[in-house]
Design a protein around this motif. Sequence first.
Motif, mmCIF file in Angstrom:
data_model
loop_
_atom_site.group_PDB
_atom_site.id
_atom_site.type_symbol
_atom_site.label_atom_id
_atom_site.label_comp_id
_atom_site.label_asym_id
_atom_site.label_seq_id
_atom_site.Cartn_x
_atom_site.Cartn_y
_atom_site.Cartn_z
ATOM 1 N N CYS A 162 2.589 -1.469 4.450
ATOM 2 C CA CYS A 162 2.174 -0.101 4.140
ATOM 3 C C CYS A 162 3.406 0.795 4.215
ATOM 4 O O CYS A 162 4.123 0.800 5.224
ATOM 5 N N LEU A 207 -6.280 -1.569 7.790
ATOM 6 C CA LEU A 207 -5.484 -2.615 7.122
ATOM 7 C C LEU A 207 -5.273 -3.818 8.045
ATOM 8 O O LEU A 207 -5.240 -4.972 7.590
ATOM 9 N N VAL A 265 0.858 -1.197 0.000
ATOM 10 C CA VAL A 265 0.000 0.000 0.000
ATOM 11 C C VAL A 265 0.887 1.238 0.000
ATOM 12 O O VAL A 265 1.793 1.362 0.839
ATOM 13 N N THR A 282 -3.774 2.264 8.998
ATOM 14 C CA THR A 282 -3.150 1.029 9.491
ATOM 15 C C THR A 282 -4.122 0.186 10.316
ATOM 16 O O THR A 282 -4.079 -1.046 10.271
ATOM 17 N N GLY A 310 1.035 4.430 1.233
ATOM 18 C CA GLY A 310 0.299 4.916 2.384
ATOM 19 C C GLY A 310 -0.354 6.266 2.210
ATOM 20 O O GLY A 310 -1.585 6.411 2.270
#
Length: 437
Positions: free
Chosen positions: A357, A344, A318, A341, A320
């Motif tokens: 991430c 996720l 990812v 986060t 971020g």
Amino acid sequence: MPEPAPDAVPEAVRAAVLPLAAEVLGALDPGAVPASLAAVRRFAPRRRVTAGAGPLWLAVERDDAFRARVARAWSHAHPDLAADLLADPPAPGVPEARLDLAVGAALLRPDGWEARLSALGTPPAGDDEPAQPDADHAHRAHRAEAEVRRLAARLTAETERADGAEAELVSLRRELRRLRSDADRSRAEARRAAEHAAEVAAAAERVHAETAKVRASADDDRRRAEDLARVAREDAAALRELAQVRVRLLLDTLVEAGSALREELALPPAGRMPADLVAPPVPAPGGAAPRPTSRGRFADDPALLDDLLAMPRAHLLVDGYNVSKLAWPDQPLTEQRRRLTERLATLAGRTGAEVTCCFDGRESEASGRAPAAPRGVRVLFSQGEIADDLLRRLVRAEPPGRVVVAVTSDRALGADLEAAGARVLPSATLLARLGRV
């Protein structure tokens, strides 16, 4: 044996028996003294006859064992009279009027002793009786008889002690034989133990010798192994040098062959490049349309992300800030990172996929160190590079064939990641999927 009548034994006979009984009582061992005479035995020898006359005579009359001891003492002092009294019938010519004979009958008590004691009585006075000895002679005879009785009592006691000593000697000899037998067995066991110890020591010596031989053989094997290892290292170095020489020779050969081929073909210089020959893309009618990907799903379909993350060992990468700034543009970067986060982590827990991430690292925000991340999410901050370069290195590090899903809306970055083998999805697709967690 029934007890005699009170007047069966004359008083003179009792008076003669009492000193002898007192002597026997004094010579007895404490354990052999009758219970009725225990107090009398503590008297002085002279008082035993006077103060202890009653208990002494009762013991003679009623205690057969004590009377037997006194009779034994009298028999030692008068062996002939004792033999005559015990003879059946009595020997003729015995002067039965004597007091000693009456005392023996009262103590030994042979068959018919009461009748014989009555027949003895005291000698009647008459013309036919011998004259009485004078007073001195009678006194000396009385003292002699008392001494004889005392010696007879002592002899009886000593005889009993000798019998006890002999019995103890027999017991001691028996114990000595047992101890000797035990000692013989102990010596035999000691000899066997010594022999066994000698055998064990000999076996230990043999084992020690064998161990020394094995140790020496192991040392020889170790030295030979070290020599072989050294030779192998030398051979490996020689082979590496040979391989380098061969590669260098092959490279020189190829270079020279290429130069010779260029001269042989005499090719003209290239005027156009390969990119000049690539035709421009034909625009689709009505503008650009999204292209379908796996299973006919499009990149903006969250179901495509579910399909990819359901594959074995899938890895979700990812970008971020590219995702968080699209979702929460008004929030501080710290809050954006926290929200992204956490969601996720929930996605990772439900799908089981590996999630990484990446954020751009700045000294003012992360100080080069990643904060604590939720469970199941790897949070990385770029250092000395941007997050795009970090994502490119992560994709290149994955082995070919693994499902790697990269989420970013950066087209240049997406193209590089697709070229490296990743499946690229836009940030909106991930946000749509996170909206359901």
